[in-house]
Design a protein around this motif. Structure first.
Motif, PDB file in Angstrom:
ATOM      1  N   SER A 171       0.854  -1.192   0.000  1.00 52.45           N
ATOM      2  CA  SER A 171       0.000   0.000   0.000  1.00 52.45           C
ATOM      3  C   SER A 171       0.887   1.238   0.000  1.00 52.45           C
ATOM      4  O   SER A 171       1.903   1.302   0.690  1.00 52.45           O
ATOM      5  N   GLU A 172       0.483   2.223  -0.792  1.00 54.64           N
ATOM      6  CA  GLU A 172       1.218   3.491  -0.832  1.00 54.64           C
ATOM      7  C   GLU A 172       0.260   4.591  -1.264  1.00 54.64           C
ATOM      8  O   GLU A 172      -0.875   4.332  -1.675  1.00 54.64           O
ATOM      9  N   VAL A 173       0.720   5.829  -1.125  1.00 47.91           N
ATOM     10  CA  VAL A 173      -0.123   6.975  -1.479  1.00 47.91           C
ATOM     11  C   VAL A 173       0.665   7.955  -2.330  1.00 47.91           C
ATOM     12  O   VAL A 173       1.901   8.021  -2.270  1.00 47.91           O
ATOM     13  N   VAL A 174      -0.084   8.715  -3.148  1.00 45.89           N
ATOM     14  CA  VAL A 174       0.471   9.906  -3.773  1.00 45.89           C
ATOM     15  C   VAL A 174       0.587  10.934  -2.652  1.00 45.89           C
ATOM     16  O   VAL A 174      -0.410  11.308  -2.030  1.00 45.89           O
ATOM     17  N   ALA A 175       1.801  11.387  -2.364  1.00 49.28           N
ATOM     18  CA  ALA A 175       2.049  12.163  -1.159  1.00 49.28           C
ATOM     19  C   ALA A 175       1.176  13.407  -1.054  1.00 49.28           C
ATOM     20  O   ALA A 175       0.647  13.728   0.015  1.00 49.28           O
ATOM     21  N   GLU A 176       0.999  14.126  -2.139  1.00 51.40           N
ATOM     22  CA  GLU A 176       0.289  15.400  -2.079  1.00 51.40           C
ATOM     23  C   GLU A 176      -1.213  15.252  -1.885  1.00 51.40           C
ATOM     24  O   GLU A 176      -1.865  16.154  -1.356  1.00 51.40           O
ATOM     25  N   THR A 177      -1.785  14.135  -2.295  1.00 43.90           N
ATOM     26  CA  THR A 177      -3.245  13.979  -2.259  1.00 43.90           C
ATOM     27  C   THR A 177      -3.731  12.817  -1.404  1.00 43.90           C
ATOM     28  O   THR A 177      -4.929  12.726  -1.132  1.00 43.90           O
TER      29      THR A 177
ATOM     30  N   GLY B  67      -4.715   6.571  -3.210  1.00 42.31           N
ATOM     31  CA  GLY B  67      -4.113   5.272  -2.968  1.00 42.31           C
ATOM     32  C   GLY B  67      -3.572   4.587  -4.194  1.00 42.31           C
ATOM     33  O   GLY B  67      -4.141   4.685  -5.288  1.00 42.31           O
ATOM     34  N   ARG B  68      -2.478   3.874  -4.014  1.00 44.24           N
ATOM     35  CA  ARG B  68      -1.881   3.034  -5.040  1.00 44.24           C
ATOM     36  C   ARG B  68      -1.481   1.697  -4.418  1.00 44.24           C
ATOM     37  O   ARG B  68      -1.169   1.618  -3.224  1.00 44.24           O
ATOM     38  N   ILE B  69      -1.455   0.665  -5.242  1.00 43.37           N
ATOM     39  CA  ILE B  69      -0.903  -0.634  -4.868  1.00 43.37           C
ATOM     40  C   ILE B  69       0.335  -0.848  -5.731  1.00 43.37           C
ATOM     41  O   ILE B  69       0.232  -0.929  -6.961  1.00 43.37           O
TER      42      ILE B  69
ATOM     43  N   ASP C 214       4.783  -2.788 -11.714  1.00 42.83           N
ATOM     44  CA  ASP C 214       3.441  -2.294 -12.022  1.00 42.83           C
ATOM     45  C   ASP C 214       2.912  -1.542 -10.815  1.00 42.83           C
ATOM     46  O   ASP C 214       3.496  -1.579  -9.717  1.00 42.83           O
ATOM     47  N   GLU C 215       1.786  -0.860 -11.026  1.00 46.66           N
ATOM     48  CA  GLU C 215       1.036  -0.266  -9.931  1.00 46.66           C
ATOM     49  C   GLU C 215      -0.422  -0.154 -10.344  1.00 46.66           C
ATOM     50  O   GLU C 215      -0.745  -0.059 -11.527  1.00 46.66           O
ATOM     51  N   TRP C 216      -1.301  -0.192  -9.348  1.00 48.18           N
ATOM     52  CA  TRP C 216      -2.733  -0.114  -9.586  1.00 48.18           C
ATOM     53  C   TRP C 216      -3.341   0.913  -8.644  1.00 48.18           C
ATOM     54  O   TRP C 216      -2.822   1.152  -7.554  1.00 48.18           O
ATOM     55  N   PRO C 217      -4.467   1.498  -9.018  1.00 53.19           N
ATOM     56  CA  PRO C 217      -5.187   2.332  -8.054  1.00 53.19           C
ATOM     57  C   PRO C 217      -5.784   1.472  -6.942  1.00 53.19           C
ATOM     58  O   PRO C 217      -6.223   0.337  -7.192  1.00 53.19           O
ATOM     59  N   SER C 218      -5.775   1.999  -5.724  1.00 50.24           N
ATOM     60  CA  SER C 218      -6.427   1.284  -4.622  1.00 50.24           C
ATOM     61  C   SER C 218      -7.912   1.616  -4.546  1.00 50.24           C
ATOM     62  O   SER C 218      -8.637   1.022  -3.762  1.00 50.24           O
ATOM     63  N   HIS C 219      -8.334   2.591  -5.357  1.00 45.29           N
ATOM     64  CA  HIS C 219      -9.735   3.015  -5.425  1.00 45.29           C
ATOM     65  C   HIS C 219     -10.196   3.629  -4.105  1.00 45.29           C
ATOM     66  O   HIS C 219     -11.328   3.389  -3.649  1.00 45.29           O
ATOM     67  N   GLY C 220      -9.309   4.406  -3.516  1.00 45.50           N
ATOM     68  CA  GLY C 220      -9.667   5.110  -2.296  1.00 45.50           C
ATOM     69  C   GLY C 220      -8.533   6.000  -1.833  1.00 45.50           C
ATOM     70  O   GLY C 220      -7.472   6.065  -2.458  1.00 45.50           O
ATOM     71  N   ILE C 221      -8.775   6.690  -0.732  1.00 41.01           N
ATOM     72  CA  ILE C 221      -7.791   7.577  -0.120  1.00 41.01           C
ATOM     73  C   ILE C 221      -7.145   6.857   1.063  1.00 41.01           C
ATOM     74  O   ILE C 221      -7.813   6.183   1.850  1.00 41.01           O
ATOM     75  N   GLY C 222      -5.828   6.995   1.186  1.00 41.03           N
ATOM     76  CA  GLY C 222      -5.123   6.492   2.355  1.00 41.03           C
ATOM     77  C   GLY C 222      -5.220   5.011   2.601  1.00 41.03           C
ATOM     78  O   GLY C 222      -5.590   4.582   3.709  1.00 41.03           O
ATOM     79  N   PRO C 223      -4.879   4.149   1.625  1.00 35.49           N
ATOM     80  CA  PRO C 223      -4.907   2.710   1.896  1.00 35.49           C
ATOM     81  C   PRO C 223      -3.897   2.351   2.990  1.00 35.49           C
ATOM     82  O   PRO C 223      -2.816   2.925   3.069  1.00 35.49           O
TER      83      PRO C 223
END
Length: 353
Positions: free
Chosen positions: A122-128, A131-133, A146-155
Motif C-alpha cells: 500500500s502506498e499513497v500519492v504524497a500530495e493527495t 491510494g496506489r498498490i 506495475d502499480e494499480w489504483p487502490s480506489h480510495g484515499i489512504g490505503p
C-alpha cells in the motif's frame, strides 16, 4: 564452446545449491518489530513466545510481509515511509531496499502472492493521499513492475485472500505529506476494496454515512471469506461507536457493537486485529485493552492489558504482544503469560503461513 561449457557448469551447480527455507531461520511462527534499548529490531517468534532470531532495523518498523517459501521478510517503515527492507532472516542480512517512486510514500503494509513471485504494498500519492498498490517482482530482486489504483484515499493494510483476491483497507484520511495533519475529517469516506490478482476492481463497500469518520485500518481473514475490519474513530470523541466490522462479498457490512461502558475502554482506537478459531480479538494500545468477539461479531469480553499491541492466531487461541515486552496466549482462560522479553513490542504481530 568453452564459454558454453562454463555456462552449463555454472547452471548445473546452481541447481544443486540448496534453497533456504524458513527452517533455516529457526522455523518462526510469527514476525514482530520491537524497540530494543535505543534501537529497533525485527524478531522471529516461536508459538511458545521464544525469540528464534532478532535482526537490527535502521528505524522503527510497522508491519512485515513474510515470503511464503523463502526465509525473507519485507519490513515496512512507519507510515508515511520512504523505504522498505527485504530481510534475509536466515542470514540476518538486508537483501534489498525498496524505494517508492518519486512523489509517493509507503503506507506500512504489504502482502505476497501465494507463490511468492510478487509483492504488493500500500502506498499513497504524497500530495493527495490518493491510494496506489505497488507491484514488485520478488523473483527478480524486487524490481517494481506495475502499480494499480487502490480506489480510495489512504490505503493501509491489504491482505491476500485464499483465491488470490486482494482486499484493501482504504482508510479515507488525507494527510499532509510533511506533518501528517489530517485534512479531510469532515468529508472522509473509507472503503473496503477487493481487487483481482491482476488489479481489476471486483467489489467495494463503504460504511453507513453516520460512520464515515470510522477509518478502516487493519484486516483479518476468515476461512469462509469473512473480512474482519479494525476501525479507528476520527469523529466526536464523545461518541462511542463500533470498532469492529465484518464483511463477506455479496453481503452487507455487519457492525459489531459492544455495551456502551465497554466501548469507552477502546478510546476510539482499534489497532491490531486477528481472527483465530472461534474468536476475533482487537487490541487498543491507548486503551490498554483487548476486546474479544465471537466470529459472528457478538461481544464476549474486555481484557485489560497495558499497551496491548499485536495479535495473531495460534493453533489453540490467539497470541498477544504488548509494549511491556510480554507475550501471552489468549484462550478460554483469558490471557495466559508465555514469555517476557526486555523489549517493547510494536503495533503488529504477523503470522507465517
Amino acid at each position: 564452446m568453452a564459454t558454453r561449457r562454463g555456462f552449463l557448469a555454472s547452471f548445473a551447480a546452481a541447481l544443486t545449491v540448496p534453497r533456504l527455507s524458513w527452517a533455516d531461520a529457526g522455523n518462526p511462527g510469527f514476525l514482530a518489530a520491537a524497540k530494543q534499548g535505543d534501537g529497533f529490531i525485527l524478531c522471529g517468534l516461536a508459538p511458545d513466545g521464544q525469540i528464534v532470531f532478532r535482526i537490527p532495523l535502521p528505524a522503527r518498523g510497522h508491519a512485515a510481509a513474510a515470503h511464503p517459501i523463502r526465509p525473507e521478510a519485507v519490513g515496512f517503515a512507519r507510515r508515511p515511509g520512504t523505504f522498505a527492507l527485504v530481510i534475509d532472516c536466515a542470514r540476518g542480512e538486508i537483501a534489498h531496499r525498496l524505494t517508492p517512486p518519486e512523489g509517493r510514500q509507503f503506507n506500512g503494509h504489504g502482502a505476497f502472492s501465494a507463490d511468492g513471485l510478487l509483492l504488493y504494498n500500500s502506498e499513497v500519492v504524497a500530495e493527495t493521499s490518493e491510494g496506489r498498490i505497488g507491484v514488485w517482482d520478488a523473483a527478480r530482486g524486487y524490481a517494481r513492475i506495475d502499480e494499480w489504483p487502490s480506489h480510495g484515499i489512504g490505503p493501509h493494510e491489504l491482505r491476500r485472500m485464499g483465491d488470490g483476491t486482494l482486499v484493501v483497507a482504504n482508510g479515507g484520511i488525507q494527510t499532509d505529506p510533511a506533518d501528517r495533519r489530517k485534512l479531510n475529517l469532515d468529508t472522509m469516506r473509507p472503503n473496503l476494496t477487493y481487487l483481482s490478482p491482476e488489479g481489476a476492481l471486483l467489489d467495494q463497500v463503504t460504511l453507513h454515512p453516520d460512520l464515515h469518520q470510522a477509518s478502516i485500518r487493519h484486516l483479518a481473514l476468515g476461512a469462509d471469506g469473512t473480512v474482519a475490519c479494525a476501525l479507528q474513530w476520527e469523529g466526536d470523541p464523545a461518541e462511542a461507536v463500533p470498532l469492529l466490522a465484518l464483511h463477506r462479498r455479496d453481503h452487507p457490512v455487519v457492525m459489531c457493537p459492544t455495551p456502551e461502558n465497554e466501548a469507552w475502554a477502546m478510546k476510539g482506537y482499534a489497532g491490531s486485529i486477528a481472527l483465530g478459531g472461534d474468536r476475533i480479538a482487537l487490541t487498543s494500545p491507548p486503551g490498554g485493552v483487548v476486546q474479544v468477539f465471537d466470529t459472528a461479531g457478538n461481544f464476549i469480553e474486555t481484557i485489560r492489558r497495558t499497551d496491548a499491541s499485536g495479535v495473531a492466531p495460534l493453533a489453540d487461541g490467539l497470541m498477544v504482544t504488548d509494549g511491556t515486552g510480554a507475550i501471552s496466549r489468549l484462550g478460554p482462560d483469558g490471557l495466559v503469560p508465555l514469555q517476557r522479553h526486555d523489549l517493547a513490542w510494536d503495533n503488529h504481530l504477523v503470522a507465517l503461513g
